[in-house]
Every structure is written in C-alpha cells, then in structure tokens.
Write an enzyme that holds these catalytic residues in place. Structure first.
Site, PDB file in Angstrom:
ATOM      1  N   ASN A  12      77.632  60.161   6.891  1.00  0.00           N
ATOM      2  CA  ASN A  12      78.437  59.695   7.874  1.00  0.00           C
ATOM      3  C   ASN A  12      77.879  58.114   8.711  1.00  0.00           C
ATOM      4  O   ASN A  12      75.916  58.161   8.510  1.00  0.00           O
ATOM      5  CB  ASN A  12      77.949  60.439   9.099  1.00  0.00           C
ATOM      6  N   ASP A  14      76.744  56.983  12.092  1.00  0.00           N
ATOM      7  CA  ASP A  14      77.126  57.826  13.675  1.00  0.00           C
ATOM      8  C   ASP A  14      77.409  56.395  14.954  1.00  0.00           C
ATOM      9  O   ASP A  14      76.591  55.550  14.584  1.00  0.00           O
ATOM     10  CB  ASP A  14      75.430  58.426  13.135  1.00  0.00           C
ATOM     11  N   ASN A 186      68.491  76.360  12.606  1.00  0.00           N
ATOM     12  CA  ASN A 186      68.519  76.501  13.868  1.00  0.00           C
ATOM     13  C   ASN A 186      68.317  77.695  14.400  1.00  0.00           C
ATOM     14  O   ASN A 186      69.537  78.369  14.036  1.00  0.00           O
ATOM     15  CB  ASN A 186      69.025  75.480  13.898  1.00  0.00           C
ATOM     16  N   GLY A 224      63.156  73.974  17.591  1.00  0.00           N
ATOM     17  CA  GLY A 224      63.047  72.484  18.930  1.00  0.00           C
ATOM     18  C   GLY A 224      61.659  72.305  18.726  1.00  0.00           C
ATOM     19  O   GLY A 224      60.779  72.771  18.541  1.00  0.00           O
ATOM     20  N   GLY A 227      59.229  74.987  17.609  1.00  0.00           N
ATOM     21  CA  GLY A 227      58.149  74.571  16.827  1.00  0.00           C
ATOM     22  C   GLY A 227      59.389  75.095  15.681  1.00  0.00           C
ATOM     23  O   GLY A 227      60.279  75.036  15.613  1.00  0.00           O
ATOM     24  N   ASP A 248      65.000  61.397  21.744  1.00  0.00           N
ATOM     25  CA  ASP A 248      66.140  61.965  20.741  1.00  0.00           C
ATOM     26  C   ASP A 248      65.718  63.149  20.018  1.00  0.00           C
ATOM     27  O   ASP A 248      64.982  63.100  19.517  1.00  0.00           O
ATOM     28  CB  ASP A 248      66.533  60.268  20.565  1.00  0.00           C
ATOM     29  N   ALA A 251      68.724  64.490  14.352  1.00  0.00           N
ATOM     30  CA  ALA A 251      68.200  64.081  12.917  1.00  0.00           C
ATOM     31  C   ALA A 251      66.902  64.511  13.407  1.00  0.00           C
ATOM     32  O   ALA A 251      66.246  64.988  11.900  1.00  0.00           O
ATOM     33  CB  ALA A 251      67.455  63.169  12.197  1.00  0.00           C
ATOM     34  N   ALA A 252      65.888  65.977  14.217  1.00  0.00           N
ATOM     35  CA  ALA A 252      64.598  66.440  14.265  1.00  0.00           C
ATOM     36  C   ALA A 252      64.794  67.385  12.495  1.00  0.00           C
ATOM     37  O   ALA A 252      63.769  67.536  12.307  1.00  0.00           O
ATOM     38  CB  ALA A 252      64.410  66.877  15.975  1.00  0.00           C
ATOM     39  N   GLY A 253      66.115  68.034  13.088  1.00  0.00           N
ATOM     40  CA  GLY A 253      65.802  69.368  11.765  1.00  0.00           C
ATOM     41  C   GLY A 253      66.344  68.675  10.891  1.00  0.00           C
ATOM     42  O   GLY A 253      65.839  69.437   9.668  1.00  0.00           O
ATOM     43  N   ASP A 254      67.422  67.495  10.229  1.00  0.00           N
ATOM     44  CA  ASP A 254      67.067  66.912   8.890  1.00  0.00           C
ATOM     45  C   ASP A 254      65.696  66.441   8.668  1.00  0.00           C
ATOM     46  O   ASP A 254      64.692  66.447   7.544  1.00  0.00           O
ATOM     47  CB  ASP A 254      68.281  65.719   9.075  1.00  0.00           C
ATOM     48  N   GLY A 289      68.099  57.453  17.150  1.00  0.00           N
ATOM     49  CA  GLY A 289      68.472  57.403  16.139  1.00  0.00           C
ATOM     50  C   GLY A 289      68.433  58.472  15.797  1.00  0.00           C
ATOM     51  O   GLY A 289      67.350  59.456  15.055  1.00  0.00           O
ATOM     52  N   SER A 293      64.695  57.626  13.304  1.00  0.00           N
ATOM     53  CA  SER A 293      63.622  57.758  14.002  1.00  0.00           C
ATOM     54  C   SER A 293      62.877  58.624  12.709  1.00  0.00           C
ATOM     55  O   SER A 293      62.125  59.172  12.600  1.00  0.00           O
ATOM     56  CB  SER A 293      64.460  58.933  15.101  1.00  0.00           C
TER      57      SER A 293
END
Length: 306
Positions: A12, A14, A186, A224, A227, A248, A251-254, A289, A293
C-alpha cells in the site's frame, strides 16, 4: 545475510496525516502535516525482515500507477526480490489513509486496489520462491483464499509458517490452524479471533490459550507498550517491552513480525527471536512513518533502552 523469508501479502501507499487528535464521526479537524509513505502490512514485514538480516522475496500485486512504481522501487532499494510483485493493468495500487494523533495512536482506512488481485494463481506462478524459503509470512490484507492457498502450500513444503491475522474481524477458519507454526495477532485481533477481551496480561493469556485449544501450534500476542506474550502447549511467557519515548506506533507490529521471522530464518531460538523482534518493534515506535521507522540489524544490536 542468511536465511530466506518470503512474504505473501499487501503493498500500500500510506497517506499519513498528523493531527492533535483523531476526528469524531462527522467532524472536520485541521491537520498538522501530510506525507505519502510506502506501506502495506506485507511490504512492511518484507522490509523489516530485510533490514533485520534475512534475504527476502515479496509476492503481491500493485496497480499500473505511480504509487505502484514507487512501492516497487522502495522494495528494490532494500534488496528485496520483487520478481513476484505483479502489476495489474487498469487497477489502482492499494492505499491506506492513516491519521496519527499527538499520543502516537492511529486510525487507518484501507482500500485494497491491486491487493485484491493477488489470487492463488498468481502465487502459484512464483512457487519457486516458496520452495526456496525458510520462513513464509502471510497477513489478511489480501483475499482469504490466497492466504489459505499459501499457508497450505508452505506447509506441504515443510516451511516455517507465520500468520499475522491482520486485520481480523472474526475467528479464523478451523482448517487454517494446523497450517500455521506461529499465529501473531495484536490485542484487538486476538479479541476478534476469540471473543475474549484482551485488555490485560490475564486477558491475553486467556485468548492465547483459546487459540491453542482451537489448534494453533504457538501463539504470540503483541501488546504494545506491554510487550508480547508467547504461548504454546509447554507454557506461557511474557516479554516486557523495552522503555522508549514513542513518536508513532505505525508498523510496530509489522516490525515485530519481520524481525521475528528474520531471526527464525537465521536459525535463532524462539527466545532470541522474541527478544530481537521485541527490541526492533520498540525502536520503530521512536520514529515516524511505516517503512521509514523500521530499524536495521545494527540499530537493534546497538539499542539502549530509554
């Protein structure tokens, strides 16, 4: 680099707006900034795995527009094998409209575009990439029949199979569980899959046990700032998140999924892979981002908690 990760999933562009807070229904707010940033859960996880030490190939679809060209160029710049990224004529590339508030929380609307054209037939054309993989990673931003085809084929080939069930609206089909080595939702996704509120560590453990009872081999629930939780039939372990100053959470999970997959592909233990993915995800929230990021292997090696 060692170990091969193949990601089958979404690409995608963004469209990111920053605002003081998220708008309410029917409300118009003044935004603070706007940017177009390469994203999509599939592409994000591919970039994360590549930056974090794996050889990576991507299988997906984009439209025949400028966004599609930009997304492919971004992957190639990360040394990701893009022979499996197909351009679909007459179709727009997928987009995600993202609003990020002052507390670094976000709200996202996705338009599938080319991602909706990733069929099992497209994946079959690039079966050689799956054959060459150590770890195969899928999400739910492409047609479900394509995800099922990929999970089944990866299991036939004896690959390590990772599913990030995002976005999740309901329980997974029962026949999927036996095809997955690591199921990584998540909190909200685990709630959607099980009907159990995941608003605490106890809730996360209950949801993880329900997913194990449904047939999942191993479950990782990302939490999150709390942990992540790893669960298998052998037991449950909580991995606290390193302390950081968030900017931000996009994309933390990705980043966690890509880092975890990269570590597994390189032969690391589950415990090391969990800690590596957790640290990479924590680093990612200190930057704005999606793909911009995502940290590198050296970033993670040199990380010191706040």
């Amino acid at each position: 680099m060692s170990g091969k990760v193949v990601v089958v999933g979404s690409l995608n562009m963004d469209l990111v707006t920053r605002a003081h807070r998220l708008p309410k229904a029917g409300e118009t707010l003044a935004g603070e900034s706007f940017a177009t940033v390469p994203g999509g859960k599939g592409a994000n996880q591919a970039v994360a795995a590549a930056r974090l030490g794996a050889r990576v190939a991507m299988i997906g679809c984009v439209g025949d527009d400028a966004y599609g060209e930009q997304l492919c160029a971004a992957l190639i710049a990360e040394q990701i094998d893009c022979q499996g990224v197909t351009k679909v004529a007459g179709v727009s590339t997928g987009i995600a409209s993202i609003v990020v508030d002052a507390n670094s929380q976000n709200a996202i609307i996705i338009v599938a575009g080319g991602n909706g054209h990733l069929t099992p037939e497209v994946v079959t054309r690039f079966d050689a990439l799956l054959v060459d993989a150590d770890v195969v990673v899928c999400q739910l931003e492409v047609p479900t029949q394509t995800v099922f085809h990929t999970l089944r084929r990866a299991r036939e080939l004896g690959k390590t199979v990772v599913l990030n069930p995002a976005p999740a609206l309901a329980a997974l089909p029962a026949q999927w569980y036996s095809l997955i080595d690591y199921l990584i939702p998540n909190e909200s996704e685990a709630t959607a899959l099980t009907g159990i509120a995941v608003d605490s560590l106890a809730g996360a453990e209950s949801a993880a046990r329900a997913l194990l009872a449904a047939g999942a081999a191993k479950v990782i629930i990302t939490l999150g700032e709390q942990g992540s939780l790893f669960a298998s039939l052998e037991g449950v372990r909580h991995y606290p998140a390193p302390r950081v100053v968030p900017v931000d959470t996009t994309a933390a999970g990705d980043t966690f999924v890509g880092g975890f997959a990269a570590a597994l592909a390189q032969g690391q233990s589950e415990d090391n892979a969990m800690q590596f993915g957790q640290t990479a995800a924590a680093l990612s929230v200190t930057r704005a981002g999606a793909q911009p990021s995502i940290p590198t292997f050296l970033d993670v090696q040199g990380f010191k908690p706040a």
